[in-house]
Design a protein around this motif. Structure first.
Motif, PDB file in Angstrom:
ATOM      1  N   LYS A   2       3.115  -3.530 -28.992  1.00 22.22           N
ATOM      2  CA  LYS A   2       2.376  -2.363 -29.448  1.00 22.22           C
ATOM      3  C   LYS A   2       1.614  -1.751 -28.267  1.00 22.22           C
ATOM      4  N   TYR A   3       1.264  -0.489 -28.426  1.00 20.23           N
ATOM      5  CA  TYR A   3       0.447   0.173 -27.417  1.00 20.23           C
ATOM      6  C   TYR A   3      -1.034  -0.013 -27.742  1.00 20.23           C
ATOM      7  N   LEU A   4      -1.878   0.265 -26.761  1.00 22.45           N
ATOM      8  CA  LEU A   4      -3.318   0.128 -26.944  1.00 22.45           C
ATOM      9  C   LEU A   4      -3.893   1.422 -27.506  1.00 22.45           C
ATOM     10  N   LYS A   5      -4.696   1.311 -28.556  1.00 19.98           N
ATOM     11  CA  LYS A   5      -5.328   2.500 -29.124  1.00 19.98           C
ATOM     12  C   LYS A   5      -6.269   3.125 -28.094  1.00 19.98           C
ATOM     13  N   PHE A   6      -7.076   2.265 -27.461  1.00 17.39           N
ATOM     14  CA  PHE A   6      -7.985   2.728 -26.415  1.00 17.39           C
ATOM     15  C   PHE A   6      -7.557   2.105 -25.086  1.00 17.39           C
ATOM     16  N   PRO A   7      -7.511   2.877 -24.008  1.00 16.47           N
ATOM     17  CA  PRO A   7      -7.092   2.340 -22.711  1.00 16.47           C
ATOM     18  C   PRO A   7      -8.004   1.207 -22.255  1.00 16.47           C
ATOM     19  N   ASN A   8      -7.400   0.210 -21.632  1.00 19.75           N
ATOM     20  CA  ASN A   8      -8.122  -0.911 -21.019  1.00 19.75           C
ATOM     21  C   ASN A   8      -8.760  -1.872 -22.018  1.00 19.75           C
ATOM     22  N   ILE A   9      -8.552  -1.639 -23.330  1.00 22.17           N
ATOM     23  CA  ILE A   9      -9.180  -2.491 -24.338  1.00 22.17           C
ATOM     24  C   ILE A   9      -8.114  -3.011 -25.310  1.00 22.17           C
ATOM     25  N   PRO A  10      -7.394  -4.063 -24.927  1.00 20.93           N
ATOM     26  CA  PRO A  10      -6.400  -4.619 -25.840  1.00 20.93           C
ATOM     27  C   PRO A  10      -7.072  -5.286 -27.043  1.00 20.93           C
ATOM     28  N   THR A  15       0.988  -7.807 -23.197  1.00 26.11           N
ATOM     29  CA  THR A  15       2.359  -8.228 -22.868  1.00 26.11           C
ATOM     30  C   THR A  15       2.813  -7.640 -21.532  1.00 26.11           C
ATOM     31  N   HIS A  16       2.225  -6.512 -21.142  1.00 33.46           N
ATOM     32  CA  HIS A  16       2.559  -5.841 -19.890  1.00 33.46           C
ATOM     33  C   HIS A  16       1.280  -5.319 -19.232  1.00 33.46           C
ATOM     34  N   LEU A  84       9.178   1.711 -20.844  1.00 35.98           N
ATOM     35  CA  LEU A  84       8.361   1.025 -21.851  1.00 35.98           C
ATOM     36  C   LEU A  84       8.003   1.946 -23.012  1.00 35.98           C
ATOM     37  N   GLY A  85       8.477   3.194 -22.943  1.00 37.52           N
ATOM     38  CA  GLY A  85       8.247   4.138 -24.032  1.00 37.52           C
ATOM     39  C   GLY A  85       7.033   5.012 -23.867  1.00 37.52           C
ATOM     40  N   PHE A  86       6.445   5.012 -22.674  1.00 33.39           N
ATOM     41  CA  PHE A  86       5.266   5.852 -22.463  1.00 33.39           C
ATOM     42  C   PHE A  86       5.653   7.318 -22.297  1.00 33.39           C
ATOM     43  N   ASN A  87       4.857   8.162 -22.910  1.00 29.87           N
ATOM     44  CA  ASN A  87       4.979   9.604 -22.741  1.00 29.87           C
ATOM     45  C   ASN A  87       4.157   9.985 -21.519  1.00 29.87           C
ATOM     46  N   LEU A 236     -10.249 -17.314  -3.528  1.00 31.54           N
ATOM     47  CA  LEU A 236      -9.853 -16.074  -2.862  1.00 31.54           C
ATOM     48  C   LEU A 236     -10.893 -14.986  -3.124  1.00 31.54           C
ATOM     49  N   GLN A 237     -11.272 -14.267  -2.070  1.00 28.61           N
ATOM     50  CA  GLN A 237     -12.275 -13.213  -2.228  1.00 28.61           C
ATOM     51  C   GLN A 237     -11.777 -12.137  -3.182  1.00 28.61           C
ATOM     52  N   LEU A 238     -12.673 -11.652  -4.028  1.00 25.95           N
ATOM     53  CA  LEU A 238     -12.317 -10.556  -4.918  1.00 25.95           C
ATOM     54  C   LEU A 238     -11.749  -9.399  -4.106  1.00 25.95           C
ATOM     55  N   SER A 239     -10.677  -8.800  -4.609  1.00 27.11           N
ATOM     56  CA  SER A 239     -10.023  -7.708  -3.897  1.00 27.11           C
ATOM     57  C   SER A 239      -9.750  -6.554  -4.864  1.00 27.11           C
ATOM     58  N   ASP A 240     -10.157  -5.371  -4.467  1.00 30.37           N
ATOM     59  CA  ASP A 240      -9.976  -4.154  -5.272  1.00 30.37           C
ATOM     60  C   ASP A 240      -8.515  -3.714  -5.194  1.00 30.37           C
ATOM     61  N   ILE A 241      -7.851  -3.717  -6.350  1.00 28.78           N
ATOM     62  CA  ILE A 241      -6.440  -3.319  -6.413  1.00 28.78           C
ATOM     63  C   ILE A 241      -6.233  -2.128  -7.351  1.00 28.78           C
ATOM     64  N   GLY A 242      -7.287  -1.345  -7.558  1.00 35.21           N
ATOM     65  CA  GLY A 242      -7.145  -0.144  -8.380  1.00 35.21           C
ATOM     66  C   GLY A 242      -6.994  -0.448  -9.861  1.00 35.21           C
ATOM     67  N   SER A 243      -7.719  -1.459 -10.317  1.00 32.52           N
ATOM     68  CA  SER A 243      -7.806  -1.868 -11.712  1.00 32.52           C
ATOM     69  C   SER A 243      -6.608  -2.705 -12.169  1.00 32.52           C
ATOM     70  N   ILE A 244      -6.870  -3.577 -13.113  1.00 26.41           N
ATOM     71  CA  ILE A 244      -5.836  -4.328 -13.826  1.00 26.41           C
ATOM     72  C   ILE A 244      -5.687  -3.606 -15.157  1.00 26.41           C
ATOM     73  N   ILE A 245      -4.582  -2.913 -15.350  1.00 26.01           N
ATOM     74  CA  ILE A 245      -4.446  -1.999 -16.489  1.00 26.01           C
ATOM     75  C   ILE A 245      -3.488  -2.586 -17.530  1.00 26.01           C
ATOM     76  N   PRO A 246      -4.017  -3.052 -18.670  1.00 26.98           N
ATOM     77  CA  PRO A 246      -3.129  -3.528 -19.735  1.00 26.98           C
ATOM     78  C   PRO A 246      -2.403  -2.339 -20.359  1.00 26.98           C
ATOM     79  N   LEU A 247      -1.101  -2.474 -20.525  1.00 30.82           N
ATOM     80  CA  LEU A 247      -0.283  -1.365 -21.023  1.00 30.82           C
ATOM     81  C   LEU A 247       0.136  -1.542 -22.484  1.00 30.82           C
ATOM     82  N   CYS A 248       0.605  -2.743 -22.800  1.00 30.89           N
ATOM     83  CA  CYS A 248       1.105  -3.048 -24.140  1.00 30.89           C
ATOM     84  C   CYS A 248       0.526  -4.381 -24.580  1.00 30.89           C
ATOM     85  N   GLN A 249       0.559  -4.629 -25.884  1.00 30.29           N
ATOM     86  CA  GLN A 249      -0.002  -5.860 -26.430  1.00 30.29           C
ATOM     87  C   GLN A 249       0.902  -6.394 -27.541  1.00 30.29           C
ATOM     88  N   GLN A 250       0.626  -7.622 -27.921  1.00 34.38           N
ATOM     89  CA  GLN A 250       1.416  -8.270 -28.979  1.00 34.38           C
ATOM     90  C   GLN A 250       1.206  -7.568 -30.327  1.00 34.38           C
TER      91      GLN A 250
END
Length: 250
Positions: A2-10, A15-16, A84-87, A236-250
């Motif tokens: 399924k997709y996330l209703k609100f971005p970044n908040i699964p 799943t992705h 993944l079906g994203f518009n 490992l030192q924290l490293s900025d990678i432009g966010s960890i963005i959850p795309l889809c969920q169970q």
């Protein structure tokens, strides 16, 4: 899936996720061990190297399967999102060069509230936000999503005093931490939002070791208040990678 209703908040286990290609190998392996598939964000030569493959520079996940993308977003990555079906709706202007030409899509949507420096928001994205009558919270920091670690629809962590103040004024629980202590190649330091992200409702992942941050206990306790555990890469030192963005969920 399924997709996330609100971005970044699964609402369940992701799943992705979308990740900078420069995420730590150990971090990628840890996610894969949880059964999470990785969509790699490739680089774009139009930007300076430190952020050239940061997903939150190119993509603004708006809701469900809708993502706004810079016209010059990495083609391979955009195609993977489409699979993944994203518009994918392309914005009006590319991300280019240096600030503020690179922050048009670096927007943080926290529930129904949208943080950004709206002087720089891409016109097509700004129009959609206005049409949907979302609450706009204008801030000075253009690297908005980088600077905000979204905890839930009403809680964030940030090192930016201006964002912290605006969040509190708008009824959003906010933890202010010390700036720095997060690496970003070629720059003085990166941001908390850029090195972390939820991979389930109750699990926050960090690209690096959050226990090495001087405000670790405050961060840990703030997350615990919302029943959120931590996944990180020890040593490992924290490293900025432009966010960890959850795309889809169970």
């Amino acid at each position: 899936m399924k997709y996330l209703k609100f971005p970044n908040i699964p609402e369940s286990k992701a799943t992705h996720v979308l990740l900078d290609k420069r995420a730590y190998d150990k971090f990628i392996y840890a996610l894969e061990d949880l059964g999470i598939k990785i969509v790699i964000c490739e680089s774009c030569d139009d930007l300076y190297p430190a952020i050239s493959s940061h997903p939150d520079i190119f993509y603004f996940h708006y809701e469900d399967n809708l993502i706004f993308a810079a016209p010059n977003s990495p083609r391979k990555t955009t195609e993977e999102l489409k699979k993944l079906g994203f518009n994918i709706i392309f914005g009006e202007k590319a991300v280019l060069g240096k600030y503020p030409e690179d922050v048009k899509y670096n927007i943080a949507k926290v529930g129904t509230k949208v943080f950004h420096n709206f002087k720089f928001t891409d016109r097509i994205v700004a129009k959609r936000i206005e049409e949907d009558n979302l609450q706009r919270i204008h801030i000075k920091q253009g690297y908005t999503k980088c600077s905000i670690l979204i905890v839930n629809s009403n809680a964030i962590i940030t090192s930016d005093k201006g964002i912290y103040k605006k969040a509190i004024e708008n009824g959003i629980d906010s933890l202010l931490i010390s700036p720095g202590f997060i690496k970003l190649e070629g720059l003085n330091y990166g941001f908390i939002g850029g090195c972390g992200g939820l991979i389930s409702k109750n699990l926050m992942a960090f690209n690096g070791d959050i226990s090495m941050h001087p405000d670790y206990l405050s961060i840990k306790n703030f997350l615990k208040k919302y029943d959120i555990e931590i996944l990180n890469v020890a040593g490992l030192q924290l490293s900025d990678i432009g966010s960890i963005i959850p795309l889809c969920q169970q």
